[in-house]
Design an enzyme around this catalytic site. Structure first.
Site, PDB file in Angstrom:
ATOM      1  N   SER A 160       0.837  -1.186   0.000  1.00 24.82           N
ATOM      2  CA  SER A 160       0.000   0.000   0.000  1.00 24.82           C
ATOM      3  C   SER A 160       0.886   1.255   0.000  1.00 24.82           C
ATOM      4  O   SER A 160       1.747   1.394  -0.866  1.00 24.82           O
ATOM      5  CB  SER A 160      -0.975  -0.048   1.185  1.00 24.82           C
ATOM      6  OG  SER A 160      -1.971   0.927   1.063  1.00 24.82           O
ATOM      7  N   ASP A 256      -9.376  -3.056  -6.356  1.00 21.36           N
ATOM      8  CA  ASP A 256      -8.627  -2.077  -5.562  1.00 21.36           C
ATOM      9  C   ASP A 256      -8.455  -0.825  -6.409  1.00 21.36           C
ATOM     10  O   ASP A 256      -7.992  -0.912  -7.554  1.00 21.36           O
ATOM     11  CB  ASP A 256      -7.258  -2.673  -5.196  1.00 21.36           C
ATOM     12  CG  ASP A 256      -6.400  -1.762  -4.332  1.00 21.36           C
ATOM     13  OD1 ASP A 256      -6.798  -0.603  -4.088  1.00 21.36           O
ATOM     14  OD2 ASP A 256      -5.329  -2.208  -3.902  1.00 21.36           O
ATOM     15  N   HIS A 286      -8.337  -4.332  -1.768  1.00 20.29           N
ATOM     16  CA  HIS A 286      -7.245  -3.772  -0.981  1.00 20.29           C
ATOM     17  C   HIS A 286      -7.364  -4.241   0.474  1.00 20.29           C
ATOM     18  O   HIS A 286      -8.385  -4.030   1.119  1.00 20.29           O
ATOM     19  CB  HIS A 286      -7.296  -2.242  -1.032  1.00 20.29           C
ATOM     20  CG  HIS A 286      -6.049  -1.582  -0.540  1.00 20.29           C
ATOM     21  ND1 HIS A 286      -4.982  -1.317  -1.359  1.00 20.29           N
ATOM     22  CD2 HIS A 286      -5.684  -1.147   0.684  1.00 20.29           C
ATOM     23  CE1 HIS A 286      -4.017  -0.738  -0.667  1.00 20.29           C
ATOM     24  NE2 HIS A 286      -4.428  -0.626   0.590  1.00 20.29           N
TER      25      HIS A 286
END
Length: 316
Positions: A160, A256, A286
């Site tokens: 991320s 995502d 995600h």
């Protein structure tokens, strides 16, 4: 909007915590309360954990680097190492989030895993966080003999925002003439402040992370004083030249908002002559790896282990 989630994931979506960046302090506390009891059950068998401090950049406070070392004899040349950068949209999260990951991969790889506790926005906008990550990388190299590390086999990785900081850190290392990085892991990376890919425009209500989260994340990371000129080290998708970067393993999740920026960055790395393995996991979103017992999450973890073994030049 309806999404074709993996059949094992779909029934669990509503059980996931809702992370909101409207109140950063509350979001940080919620994550800490979520992670703390989980960390109490992490298996540290065969792993030693030690805290060190790297000199801070340009007079900033020293940077905490938590080292995980698998027990056993170290090769004469030293062990490979992974500088692990936690996620959290540049504004939440901590090294505590990486405790299970670091212990597991240190033991499985027989490597040193070093988790960096970088400064967070909005209190410390760009470039504070990435300079802390670079300082940790430089410290690892400078102290490689004392830490039992092979300085030629140091990788950088994260997921991320940690993936975005990884990309920025290896760009900095290239452009500053070192330290050398042998491999980069960009997991579901946050790379592009422009927020204009198809996935970013489409996924406005996905679990764990969506377009609204990304907008707030970038606003806090870039800070109120940025003048519209955004550095490639903050938003690596802006980098015009990706030549000379280390080999990469890039992962993305199907539903995502960050999916397309990760894929496009991987393709641009390939175009620049960088060795890249790219994997988009179907039916995922995600943060779906937080549900570790479903098959697609287990496969992602196993394949990351294989990729890191390759990147760190370890025998299969």
């Amino acid at each position: 909007m309806a999404y074709a989630y993996d059949p094992e994931l779909a029934p669990l979506v509503d059980t996931l915590p809702a992370v909101s960046l409207d109140d950063v302090g509350a979001a940080r506390e919620m994550l800490l309360q979520l992670v703390t009891p989980m960390n109490e059950h992490v298996d540290l068998t065969g792993v030693t954990v030690l805290d060190h401090y790297a000199p801070g950049p340009d007079g900033a406070p020293d940077v905490l680097v938590r080292i995980y070392v698998a027990e056993g004899d170290s090769p004469a040349a030293g062990r490979p190492a992974l500088l692990d950068i936690h996620g959290g949209g540049f504004v939440v999260g901590s090294i505590e989030m990486e405790h299970a990951f670091a212990a597991h991969f240190a033991r499985e790889l027989g490597a040193v895993v070093a988790v960096v506790d970088y400064r967070l926005a909005p209190e410390h906008p760009f470039p504070a966080g990435i300079e802390d990550c670079y300082a940790a990388l430089a410290w690892l190299h400078a102290n490689a003999p004392q830490l039992g590390i092979d300085p030629n086999r140091i990788a950088v990785g994260g997921q991320s925002a940690g993936g975005g900081l990884t990309a920025g850190t290896v760009l900095l290392a290239r452009d500053r003439g070192g330290p050398p990085v042998c491999f980069q892991f960009l997991g579901i990376p946050e790379l592009d402040h422009r927020l204009d890919t198809t996935s970013m425009r489409t996924f406005v209500d996905t679990p764990m992370w969506h377009r609204g989260s990304a907008i707030k994340s970038w606003a806090m990371y870039l800070g109120p004083d940025h003048d519209g000129e955004v550095s490639q080290y903050a938003s690596p998708s802006l980098a015009a030249d990706l030549r000379g970067l280390p080999p990469a393993y890039v992962t993305t999740m199907e539903f995502d908002p960050l999916r397309d920026e990760g894929i496009l960055y991987a393709l641009r790395l390939l175009e620049a002559g960088v060795n890249v393995e790219l994997h988009n996991f179907p039916g995922t979103f995600h943060g779906s790896a937080l549900i570790p017992f479903v098959a697609v999450s287990r496969r992602a973890s196993e394949e990351l282990l294989v990729a890191l073994r390759r990147g760190l030049e370890l025998n299969e």
